[in-house]
Design an enzyme around this catalytic site. Structure first.
Site, short mmCIF file in Angstrom:
data_model
loop_
_atom_site.label_atom_id
_atom_site.label_comp_id
_atom_site.label_asym_id
_atom_site.label_seq_id
_atom_site.Cartn_x
_atom_site.Cartn_y
_atom_site.Cartn_z
N GLU A 142 0.82 -1.22 0.00
CA GLU A 142 0.00 0.00 0.00
C GLU A 142 0.85 1.27 0.00
OE1 GLU A 142 -3.01 -0.16 3.07
OE2 GLU A 142 -4.27 -1.45 1.86
N GLU A 310 -6.34 -7.78 -0.55
CA GLU A 310 -6.78 -7.88 0.85
C GLU A 310 -8.29 -7.67 0.87
OE1 GLU A 310 -4.69 -5.23 3.46
OE2 GLU A 310 -2.74 -5.83 2.69
C1 GAL Z 1 -4.41 -2.57 5.00
C2 GAL Z 1 -2.97 -2.98 5.11
C3 GAL Z 1 -2.81 -4.22 5.97
C4 GAL Z 1 -3.61 -4.10 7.23
C5 GAL Z 1 -5.04 -3.85 6.86
C6 GAL Z 1 -5.97 -3.75 8.04
O1 GAL Z 1 -4.52 -1.23 4.67
O2 GAL Z 1 -2.41 -3.24 3.86
O3 GAL Z 1 -1.45 -4.40 6.26
O4 GAL Z 1 -3.10 -3.05 7.99
O5 GAL Z 1 -5.13 -2.64 6.17
O6 GAL Z 1 -7.30 -3.59 7.62
#
Ligand code: GAL
Length: 667
Positions: A142, A310
């Site tokens: 990110e 994710e």
């Molecule tokens: C994303 C990030 C992850 C984790 C996640 C939590 O933005 O890439 O590492 O922090 O959020 O929701």
């Protein structure tokens, strides 16, 4: 279509790994992402590498028939590195140094950090080059999260000057192009230029826009550095990066040029809390149009299927409120992503973590390793999804980060928000079940029956020529407010708005104004009267036909919406920020002219999307919906009616699909 998960083996005792990996395989998962913050475990002390544990985890993943996606660990430089080379740290505009202790604390332009990056990425790439179970790599994690695209340190000052030297022939060229006579900002050499640090009043808009561009380019270069090393070691690996939803500081289209695959991180119940008034259903499942815009943008970035790297697995730690998602929401999101052109959905994370900053973030498994709700949802999605051809969208929505940056530098109203304005049009398209590619304006447009350009703020001749060619060839274009207001350097042109687009749009702006929300703001369109908000322009005609007029206020009776027949196509220009009904009417007229198949207007929270002969109806509301389709239509997933937070997949034509909400009151 694949389902996968993000796993941190380094957080758990080694004797627990095999059980976990087996549970992943049992759920039908195909990919496991690992390693993105593991630098201090990979290199605990300078030059002392330990890759054995990561290799063992990849081996296990392979043994259970899955593939690993590895990440470079550069989002978290370890303490020993920061202590040795403190110059790698980011600096805010007010001079505050971002200290060690969380993540993303490095500067993209630090020569020292680039050197360290080369070292660690090369080490990893070399180690895993021949491993049969590594499918590809994610660079870093990110880029820009936590507001870290723009840094103001001494290394950035040097890099900014070099960037400007390459762009401008001389300092006089820069002075002339930016217009530095204003407020005594004339410069005598590039050495005088610093990052735009804290000042009593706002910075020069041209300089700020350049800094936004430069900062984004710095990330592009940093990503390329990593991608090149990875490819050099194995050119069969895919290289991806996980972007964030509707993130504006970084030009994702530019970064994507160095990627094979674009992915993004989707947290629907978190992102919806940035909208004005989320409903109870929004808190439980998010808003399909908000999530859809990111799906369509990241699909548009390379014009091919994307991944959700994710996917929210349950309740999460970072938004203001942390509701439990609705029953089935984790499965609903996977279907929704696939309907929008996703080819893989990876849940973040495998197991709720017992230590560190994210203990209040769910995983597919609970903190004790037992299954949480997301596990059953992920497993069901893995079972239901099937391979599909890419999405073939009939409409393009043009989005350009330069326009976002420039309008955010001079919004001219506290209510002018680029994404909100883009969403007004995007939502109207999606309410008709139409697939939309969100792409930059320099792409080939000839395959699109219609193009919507909500905010083409910075206009140059080349852009005007391309759009004119598209419309003359039979395309249908719809433009919004602030079209062609500025030149490429954020300066007003020596011509009325829309500058070089005047010939195509057949009108120019006489005046504009911005108004607070409590003003009554009305326009007519094809005989009906509608609300608008925030921004109004009124036009002088030069070939276009009036479709709508201002109704009240100082602009009463002047042209507000115009249409211009141009060659074999047409261009419509809406000079107000339309309310929902006006956006629906404008989009309906555009789709009809372009002969694009569409559904009747869909209710809020219900999405319809066609991919490869299948229609997905994803219900993000708590109320059941009935799908009206010809009898005999085959249901591949689900049945009529579709329950709250449930999904139906039909073999149908979207134009044949109607939706009736059982209980029309959204909770
Ligand atoms: C994303 C990030 C992850 C984790 C996640 C939590 O933005 O890439 O590492 O922090 O959020 O929701």
């Amino acid at each position: 279509m694949s389902i996968g998960v993000c796993y941190f083996p380094e957080h758990w005792p080694r004797d627990r790994w095999e059980e976990a990996v087996q549970e992943m395989a049992d759920a039908g998962l195909e990919y496991v992402r690992m390693g993105e913050f593991a630098w201090s475990r990979i290199e605990p002390r300078r030059g002392e590498f330990d890759l054995e544990w990561l290799e063992a985890a990849v081996d296990l993943v392979g043994e259970y028939g899955m593939q690993a996606v590895l990440c470079t660990p550069t989002a978290t430089p370890p303490k020993w590195l920061v202590d040795e080379r403190p110059g790698i740290l980011q600096e805010d505009a007010d001079g505050t140094v971002k200290d060690y202790g969380s993540r993303r604390h490095y500067c993209f332009n630090s020569p020292a950090y680039r050197e360290e990056t080369r070292r660690i990425v090369s080490k990893l790439a070399e180690h895993f080059a021949d491993h049969p179970h590594v499918a590809g790599w994610q660079t870093d994690n990110e880029f820009g999260c936590h507001g870290t695209v723009r840094c103001y340190c001494a290394d950035c000052a040097t890099a900014f000057r070099d960037w400007l030297r390459k762009k401008f022939d001389s300092i006089d060229d820069l002075n002339e192009t930016w217009g530095t006579t204003f407020w005594s900002q004339h410069l005598t050499g590039f050495h005088e230029i610093d990052p735009p640090r804290e000042t009593p009043a706002g910075h020069h808009p041209s300089r700020l826009l350049e800094y936004h561009r430069f900062s984004s380019d710095s990330v592009v270069a940093y990503n390329r550095l990593q991608a090149d090393i990875l490819r050099k070691h194995n050119d069969e690996w895919f290289v991806t990066h996980n972007f964030m939803g509707q993130f504006g500081d970084l030009d994702a289209f530019d970064v994507a040029e160095d990627l094979d695959l674009v992915s993004w991180d989707s947290y629907p119940t978190g992102s919806v809390q940035s909208t004005e008034e989320p409903t109870v259903d929004d808190y439980r499942a998010g808003d399909p149009r908000q999530v859809g815009l990111s799906h369509d943008l990241y699909r548009g970035a390379l014009g091919k299927p994307f991944w959700v790297m994710e996917q929210q697995p349950g309740d999460i730690n970072w938004p203001p409120h942390s509701p439990q998602p609705a029953e089935g929401a984790m499965r609903l999101w996977a279907h929704h992503a696939v309907a929008h052109g996703g080819d893989a959905v990876m849940y973040f994370r495998w197991r709720r973590c017992r230590e560190g900053q994210e203990q209040y973030h769910a995983g597919l498994r609970k903190q004790d390793g037992s299954p949480d709700r997301g596990y059953a949802d992920a497993s069901r999605a893995a079972d239901e999804l099937f391979d599909l051809a890419p999405v073939d969208a009939p409409v393009a929505l043009l989005h350009r980060y330069d326009d976002l940056w420039a309008t955010s530098i001079q919004p001219h109203s506290p209510d002018f928000d680029y994404w909100d304005h883009v969403e007004t049009y995007y939502r109207a398209l999606r309410r008709r079940g139409v697939q939309v590619d969100v792409i930059p304006p320099d792409r080939d447009l000839s395959d699109y029956a219609a193009v919507v350009a909500p905010s083409l703020y910075l206009a140059a001749d080349a852009l005007a020529d391309r759009l004119a060619t598209y419309v003359a060839g039979g395309g249908h274009l719809l433009c919004g407010v602030r079209t062609g207001e500025k030149d490429s350097y954020n300066k007003l042109p020596n011509a009325p708005q829309p500058g070089p687009l005047a010939d195509l749009l057949g009108a120019t702006v006489d005046r504009h104004e911005t108004l607070p929300a409590d003003f009554e703001t009305r326009v007519t369109y094809d005989g009906d009267t509608y609300d608008y908000r925030t921004w109004a322009e009124w036009f002088d005609l030069d070939g276009a036909t009036v479709r709508g007029e201002h109704a009240g206020g100082v602009a009463d009776g002047t042209p507000a919406i115009v249409e211009h027949e141009y060659g074999a196509g047409s261009a419509t220009w809406c000079g107000v920020w339309p309310g929902t009904d006006l956006a629906d009417a404008l989009v309906e007229s555009l789709l009809a002219r372009a002969d694009i198949e569409r559904t009747p207007v869909l209710p809020d929270g219900v999405a319809v999307a066609e991919r490869d002969g299948h229609v997905w109806v994803t219900n993000f509301t708590g109320s059941p919906v009935s799908v009206d389709v010809p009898s005999g239509t085959e249901w591949v997933v689900g049945s009529n009616p579709i329950d709250g937070f449930d999904v139906g997949v039909l073999k149908a034509d979207p134009a044949e699909v109607g939706i009736t909400v059982a209980d029309s009151e959204r909770s």
